[in-house]
Motif scaffolding. Sequence first.
Motif, PDB file in Angstrom:
ATOM      1  N   TYR A 158       5.557 106.620  25.467  1.00  0.00           N
ATOM      2  CA  TYR A 158       5.686 105.385  26.254  1.00  0.00           C
ATOM      3  C   TYR A 158       4.426 104.535  26.128  1.00  0.00           C
ATOM      4  O   TYR A 158       4.505 103.325  25.897  1.00  0.00           O
ATOM      5  CB  TYR A 158       5.968 105.712  27.723  1.00  0.00           C
ATOM      6  N   GLN A 159       3.252 105.165  26.268  1.00  0.00           N
ATOM      7  CA  GLN A 159       2.002 104.409  26.177  1.00  0.00           C
ATOM      8  C   GLN A 159       1.805 103.827  24.783  1.00  0.00           C
ATOM      9  O   GLN A 159       1.360 102.681  24.625  1.00  0.00           O
ATOM     10  CB  GLN A 159       0.821 105.310  26.551  1.00  0.00           C
ATOM     11  N   LYS A 160       2.150 104.596  23.766  1.00  0.00           N
ATOM     12  CA  LYS A 160       1.997 104.134  22.379  1.00  0.00           C
ATOM     13  C   LYS A 160       2.869 102.903  22.126  1.00  0.00           C
ATOM     14  O   LYS A 160       2.409 101.898  21.559  1.00  0.00           O
ATOM     15  CB  LYS A 160       2.369 105.271  21.418  1.00  0.00           C
ATOM     16  N   GLU A 184       4.108 115.303  28.901  1.00  0.00           N
ATOM     17  CA  GLU A 184       2.971 114.704  28.194  1.00  0.00           C
ATOM     18  C   GLU A 184       3.432 113.959  26.943  1.00  0.00           C
ATOM     19  O   GLU A 184       2.926 112.873  26.627  1.00  0.00           O
ATOM     20  CB  GLU A 184       1.949 115.784  27.838  1.00  0.00           C
ATOM     21  N   LYS A 185       4.392 114.519  26.250  1.00  0.00           N
ATOM     22  CA  LYS A 185       4.930 113.889  25.041  1.00  0.00           C
ATOM     23  C   LYS A 185       5.611 112.566  25.384  1.00  0.00           C
ATOM     24  O   LYS A 185       5.399 111.542  24.710  1.00  0.00           O
ATOM     25  CB  LYS A 185       5.914 114.840  24.368  1.00  0.00           C
ATOM     26  N   ALA A 186       6.414 112.556  26.433  1.00  0.00           N
ATOM     27  CA  ALA A 186       7.103 111.333  26.858  1.00  0.00           C
ATOM     28  C   ALA A 186       6.091 110.279  27.295  1.00  0.00           C
ATOM     29  O   ALA A 186       6.248 109.091  26.991  1.00  0.00           O
ATOM     30  CB  ALA A 186       8.069 111.647  27.994  1.00  0.00           C
ATOM     31  N   ASN A 191      10.646 104.671  29.285  1.00  0.00           N
ATOM     32  CA  ASN A 191      10.252 104.763  30.698  1.00  0.00           C
ATOM     33  C   ASN A 191      11.236 105.640  31.469  1.00  0.00           C
ATOM     34  O   ASN A 191      10.833 106.453  32.315  1.00  0.00           O
ATOM     35  CB  ASN A 191      10.168 103.365  31.319  1.00  0.00           C
ATOM     36  N   THR A 192      12.523 105.540  31.164  1.00  0.00           N
ATOM     37  CA  THR A 192      13.534 106.384  31.803  1.00  0.00           C
ATOM     38  C   THR A 192      13.292 107.858  31.449  1.00  0.00           C
ATOM     39  O   THR A 192      13.346 108.736  32.319  1.00  0.00           O
ATOM     40  CB  THR A 192      14.951 105.968  31.341  1.00  0.00           C
ATOM     41  N   ASN A 193      13.013 108.097  30.173  1.00  0.00           N
ATOM     42  CA  ASN A 193      12.709 109.469  29.740  1.00  0.00           C
ATOM     43  C   ASN A 193      11.466 110.006  30.447  1.00  0.00           C
ATOM     44  O   ASN A 193      11.423 111.179  30.843  1.00  0.00           O
ATOM     45  CB  ASN A 193      12.509 109.536  28.227  1.00  0.00           C
TER      46      ASN A 193
END
Length: 161
Positions: free
Chosen positions: A116-118, A110-112, A148-150
């Motif tokens: 990414y969205q932010k 969820e954090k990743a 995105n990789t994360n």
Amino acid sequence: MKYFLLIVFLGIGVIANAQKVESNGTIYKVKGDKIFKNGEDVTDLLTEAEKLQINTSLKEKLKKVQELEKSKKTKKDNEKADKSLKKAEKKQKAAEKELKKNRKIQDNFEKAERRYQKEQEKYMRLKEKGKLSPVAEEKMLKKLEKLNTNLDKAKRKLKRS
């Protein structure tokens, strides 16, 4: 279990065979209704009071043997219960550990996803306003690619768990 059966059979064997009883400092053997002293039948030579005392001593001895067997069985049952309780506690602890691990993986995902969205929203906003130089845009794209990789790694870990 083997030892318990062995004790039971030995106890039955001892009960079925002659029982040694000490009465008034003299050792007697009792087989059924007959009483022996030094291998000789002395049943008729003993008084009724002496016979009663010998039989009472024999009954007390047999009671003690039975109580000892019961206490051993109870002790084994308690040990078994303790062992199964420890096993259950160990399983519960492992399940709690697994649950904690899965929660952590979910939180990381969820954090990743949020990061990414932010960053993607920030990139789109700056791009629409035209405030991105070619160098800044390249940096943002690299950062988005890394995020995105994360995110993909976190997704794979989540699927595995």
